[in-house]
Design a protein around this motif. Structure first.
Motif, PDB file in Angstrom:
ATOM      1  N   ILE A  89      35.456  34.288  34.831  1.00 25.90           N
ATOM      2  CA  ILE A  89      34.144  34.055  35.444  1.00 25.90           C
ATOM      3  C   ILE A  89      33.762  35.330  36.173  1.00 25.90           C
ATOM      4  CG2 ILE A  89      32.801  32.683  37.067  1.00 25.90           C
ATOM      5  CD1 ILE A  89      34.756  30.388  36.567  1.00 25.90           C
ATOM      6  N   GLY A  90      32.650  35.923  35.802  1.00 26.89           N
ATOM      7  CA  GLY A  90      32.165  37.135  36.445  1.00 26.89           C
ATOM      8  C   GLY A  90      30.906  36.870  37.228  1.00 26.89           C
ATOM      9  N   MET A  91      30.706  37.621  38.300  1.00 23.33           N
ATOM     10  CA  MET A  91      29.523  37.476  39.136  1.00 23.33           C
ATOM     11  C   MET A  91      28.948  38.840  39.447  1.00 23.33           C
ATOM     12  SD  MET A  91      29.038  35.308  42.630  1.00 23.33           S
ATOM     13  CE  MET A  91      29.240  33.815  41.636  1.00 23.33           C
ATOM     14  N   ALA A  92      27.623  38.993  39.298  1.00 24.01           N
ATOM     15  CA  ALA A  92      26.965  40.245  39.627  1.00 24.01           C
ATOM     16  C   ALA A  92      27.042  40.487  41.122  1.00 24.01           C
ATOM     17  CB  ALA A  92      25.512  40.207  39.171  1.00 24.01           C
ATOM     18  N   GLY A  93      27.010  41.745  41.503  1.00 23.50           N
ATOM     19  CA  GLY A  93      27.034  42.065  42.921  1.00 23.50           C
ATOM     20  C   GLY A  93      28.046  43.122  43.266  1.00 23.50           C
ATOM     21  N   ALA A  94      28.810  43.565  42.283  1.00 24.79           N
ATOM     22  CA  ALA A  94      29.691  44.703  42.520  1.00 24.79           C
ATOM     23  C   ALA A  94      28.839  45.963  42.624  1.00 24.79           C
ATOM     24  CB  ALA A  94      30.703  44.830  41.386  1.00 24.79           C
ATOM     25  N   ALA A  95      29.464  47.076  42.941  1.00 25.23           N
ATOM     26  CA  ALA A  95      28.730  48.328  43.093  1.00 25.23           C
ATOM     27  C   ALA A  95      27.900  48.612  41.853  1.00 25.23           C
ATOM     28  CB  ALA A  95      29.704  49.476  43.338  1.00 25.23           C
ATOM     29  N   GLY A  96      26.615  48.947  42.072  1.00 31.64           N
ATOM     30  CA  GLY A  96      25.735  49.259  40.947  1.00 31.64           C
ATOM     31  C   GLY A  96      25.280  48.040  40.182  1.00 31.64           C
ATOM     32  N   GLY A  97      25.496  46.827  40.732  1.00 34.34           N
ATOM     33  CA  GLY A  97      25.062  45.616  40.071  1.00 34.34           C
ATOM     34  C   GLY A  97      25.972  45.175  38.944  1.00 34.34           C
TER      35      GLY A  97
ATOM     36  N   LYS B  27      31.449  18.695  34.520  1.00 42.99           N
ATOM     37  CA  LYS B  27      30.328  19.395  35.162  1.00 42.99           C
ATOM     38  C   LYS B  27      30.726  19.923  36.539  1.00 42.99           C
ATOM     39  CE  LYS B  27      27.575  15.807  35.250  1.00 42.99           C
ATOM     40  NZ  LYS B  27      28.527  14.778  34.770  1.00 42.99           N
ATOM     41  N   SER B  28      31.284  19.043  37.364  1.00 43.91           N
ATOM     42  CA  SER B  28      31.670  19.444  38.717  1.00 43.91           C
ATOM     43  C   SER B  28      32.808  20.453  38.691  1.00 43.91           C
ATOM     44  CB  SER B  28      32.067  18.221  39.544  1.00 43.91           C
ATOM     45  OG  SER B  28      30.957  17.358  39.738  1.00 43.91           O
ATOM     46  N   THR B  29      33.702  20.330  37.720  1.00 44.36           N
ATOM     47  CA  THR B  29      34.796  21.301  37.591  1.00 44.36           C
ATOM     48  C   THR B  29      34.248  22.685  37.310  1.00 44.36           C
ATOM     49  OG1 THR B  29      36.346  19.605  36.829  1.00 44.36           O
ATOM     50  CG2 THR B  29      36.876  21.884  36.294  1.00 44.36           C
ATOM     51  N   VAL B  30      33.277  22.786  36.411  1.00 44.12           N
ATOM     52  CA  VAL B  30      32.655  24.082  36.117  1.00 44.12           C
ATOM     53  C   VAL B  30      32.011  24.645  37.379  1.00 44.12           C
ATOM     54  CG1 VAL B  30      30.774  25.219  34.865  1.00 44.12           C
ATOM     55  CG2 VAL B  30      32.298  23.644  33.661  1.00 44.12           C
ATOM     56  N   LEU B  31      31.281  23.793  38.103  1.00 45.11           N
ATOM     57  CA  LEU B  31      30.597  24.243  39.308  1.00 45.11           C
ATOM     58  C   LEU B  31      31.592  24.760  40.346  1.00 45.11           C
ATOM     59  CD1 LEU B  31      27.487  24.097  39.932  1.00 45.11           C
ATOM     60  CD2 LEU B  31      28.063  22.281  41.542  1.00 45.11           C
ATOM     61  N   ARG B  32      32.684  24.057  40.517  1.00 43.47           N
ATOM     62  CA  ARG B  32      33.678  24.463  41.513  1.00 43.47           C
ATOM     63  C   ARG B  32      34.401  25.742  41.095  1.00 43.47           C
ATOM     64  NH1 ARG B  32      35.348  20.192  45.236  1.00 43.47           N
ATOM     65  NH2 ARG B  32      33.806  18.517  45.089  1.00 43.47           N
TER      66      ARG B  32
ATOM     67  N   PRO C  92      18.713  43.308  38.208  1.00 42.79           N
ATOM     68  CA  PRO C  92      17.373  43.233  37.627  1.00 42.79           C
ATOM     69  C   PRO C  92      16.971  41.792  37.352  1.00 42.79           C
ATOM     70  CG  PRO C  92      18.759  44.830  36.462  1.00 42.79           C
ATOM     71  CD  PRO C  92      19.659  44.035  37.359  1.00 42.79           C
ATOM     72  N   ALA C  93      15.648  41.526  37.437  1.00 37.58           N
ATOM     73  CA  ALA C  93      15.145  40.193  37.128  1.00 37.58           C
ATOM     74  C   ALA C  93      15.568  39.794  35.720  1.00 37.58           C
ATOM     75  CB  ALA C  93      13.625  40.162  37.255  1.00 37.58           C
ATOM     76  N   GLY C  94      16.117  38.598  35.589  1.00 31.51           N
ATOM     77  CA  GLY C  94      16.542  38.093  34.295  1.00 31.51           C
ATOM     78  C   GLY C  94      17.952  38.472  33.900  1.00 31.51           C
ATOM     79  N   ALA C  95      18.558  39.435  34.605  1.00 33.11           N
ATOM     80  CA  ALA C  95      19.937  39.825  34.303  1.00 33.11           C
ATOM     81  C   ALA C  95      20.889  38.706  34.687  1.00 33.11           C
ATOM     82  CB  ALA C  95      20.292  41.108  35.054  1.00 33.11           C
ATOM     83  N   ALA C  96      22.073  38.699  34.076  1.00 31.15           N
ATOM     84  CA  ALA C  96      23.037  37.634  34.353  1.00 31.15           C
ATOM     85  C   ALA C  96      23.585  37.765  35.765  1.00 31.15           C
ATOM     86  CB  ALA C  96      24.176  37.688  33.347  1.00 31.15           C
ATOM     87  N   VAL C  97      23.553  36.667  36.496  1.00 27.26           N
ATOM     88  CA  VAL C  97      24.175  36.579  37.815  1.00 27.26           C
ATOM     89  C   VAL C  97      25.609  36.094  37.670  1.00 27.26           C
ATOM     90  CG1 VAL C  97      24.093  35.380  40.038  1.00 27.26           C
ATOM     91  CG2 VAL C  97      21.987  36.203  38.999  1.00 27.26           C
ATOM     92  N   VAL C  98      25.817  35.153  36.756  1.00 20.82           N
ATOM     93  CA  VAL C  98      27.145  34.582  36.515  1.00 20.82           C
ATOM     94  C   VAL C  98      27.395  34.548  35.016  1.00 20.82           C
ATOM     95  CG1 VAL C  98      28.636  32.566  36.795  1.00 20.82           C
ATOM     96  CG2 VAL C  98      26.964  33.111  38.560  1.00 20.82           C
ATOM     97  N   THR C  99      28.598  34.912  34.595  1.00 22.42           N
ATOM     98  CA  THR C  99      29.003  34.747  33.206  1.00 22.42           C
ATOM     99  C   THR C  99      30.328  34.000  33.156  1.00 22.42           C
ATOM    100  OG1 THR C  99      30.175  36.873  33.150  1.00 22.42           O
ATOM    101  CG2 THR C  99      27.873  36.866  32.455  1.00 22.42           C
ATOM    102  N   LEU C 100      30.431  33.067  32.235  1.00 17.46           N
ATOM    103  CA  LEU C 100      31.685  32.362  31.957  1.00 17.46           C
ATOM    104  C   LEU C 100      32.075  32.698  30.529  1.00 17.46           C
ATOM    105  CD1 LEU C 100      29.781  30.375  33.877  1.00 17.46           C
ATOM    106  CD2 LEU C 100      31.801  28.923  33.719  1.00 17.46           C
TER     107      LEU C 100
ATOM    108  N   ASP D  93      31.497  29.010  27.456  1.00 17.12           N
ATOM    109  CA  ASP D  93      30.832  30.315  27.467  1.00 17.12           C
ATOM    110  C   ASP D  93      29.394  30.094  27.920  1.00 17.12           C
ATOM    111  OD1 ASP D  93      32.859  32.145  26.216  1.00 17.12           O
ATOM    112  OD2 ASP D  93      32.648  30.699  24.563  1.00 17.12           O
ATOM    113  N   MET D  94      28.983  30.828  28.955  1.00 12.59           N
ATOM    114  CA  MET D  94      27.638  30.629  29.479  1.00 12.59           C
ATOM    115  C   MET D  94      27.259  31.827  30.334  1.00 12.59           C
ATOM    116  SD  MET D  94      26.146  27.357  31.657  1.00 12.59           S
ATOM    117  CE  MET D  94      27.575  27.358  32.748  1.00 12.59           C
TER     118      MET D  94
END
Length: 267
Positions: free
Chosen positions: A70-78, A52-57, A7-15, A33-34
């Motif tokens: 680190i979690g990422m949206a995109g599993a079954a059912g979002g 900064k670059s370490t977090v990105l990598r 959904p729009a505005g839902a978290a794509v990435v969580t740390l 935490d982000m």
């Protein structure tokens, strides 16, 4: 762009409680935490060496956190899944240097991730040509890196990151080595692409001015060890252009972010 049911505005990435300690004992990042929302544009701002670059990598899966998740949206059912199990091709990464293959044309450089994924040559060529056109390089498909300016090489690198139509684009100080005029132009072009494609962007920089111009959110980091000290909002509307860059509102945001960075450097 793939539809992952987010959904729009839902978290794509969580740390969550993310830390990174390297083999030599250096604690590069501690307790991060982000959450980054769908379609957001977030800059990670801080002095050199703040992680900064370490977090990105870690978000990209190029290195693993020592602790935390680190979690990422995109599993079954979002649903959120470990970043290591993200859907293929869902993340684009632009490095500080263009990292192009010198023996390959612009078109073939951009085609590379598609060909590695098994896409047939004809479809890959069409997608790569469209990606080059989207960054203003139509007509340069057959040019080799040696014939391109620094700004044009970075455009090829951005096209290569976008050609897979990622939901998340990670950029590690991509414009730091460019002159100011080219940097401003690429900032404008990046915002145009972001508004058109609606990907989520995480942008590493240590330029206050660049972060304010580009971002909806600016996450300020302090060093030794790297950690988040402030998470600030830039509420100026998009699209942004030269009128914003020369406005009192822009100057006010820059002063506010500069003060936050100064506090972070004193942490």
């Amino acid at each position: 762009m793939p539809d992952l049911g987010i959904p729009a505005g839902a978290a794509v990435v969580t740390l969550e409680g993310v830390s990174k300690r390297y083999a030599n004992g250096t604690l590069a990042v501690q307790g991060v935490d982000m959450a980054i929302g769908q379609g957001d544009f977030v800059s990670l701002l801080g002095p050199s060496g703040c992680g900064k670059s370490t977090v990105l990598r870690m978000v990209a899966g190029l290195i693993e956190p020592t602790t935390g998740r680190i979690g990422m949206a995109g599993a079954a059912g979002g649903r959120m899944a470990d970043a290591a199990h993200r859907p293929g091709g869902d993340v684009g990464f632009v490095f500080q240097e263009p990292t192009l293959m010198p023996w390959a044309t612009s078109l073939k450089n951009v085609m590379l991730p598609l060909r590695l994924s098994g896409m047939n040559r004809g479809e890959a060529e069409g997608r790569a040509a469209a990606a080059l056109a989207s960054v203003g390089l139509a007509g340069f498909e057959r040019a080799y890196p040696r014939a391109l300016s620094g700004g044009m090489k970075m455009r090829v690198s951005i096209a290569r990151a976008l050609v897979t139509r990622p939901r998340l684009l990670l950029m590690d100080e991509p414009f730091a080595a460019l002159d100011e005029i080219t940097r401003h132009r690429l900032n404008n072009d990046l915002l145009t692409l972001w508004q058109a494609e609606r990907f989520t962007a995480v942008f590493v920089t240590h330029s206050v001015f660049e972060s304010v111009y580009l971002s909806r959110r600016i996450v300020v980091m302090a060093a030794r060890p790297g950690r988040i000290v402030e998470d600030l909002t830039v509420d100026a509307p998009y699209p942004r252009g030269e009128e914003f860059r020369t406005s009192a509102d822009y100057a006010s945001h820059c002063r506010h972010i500069s003060a936050a960075l100064h506090r972070a450097m004193g942490e």
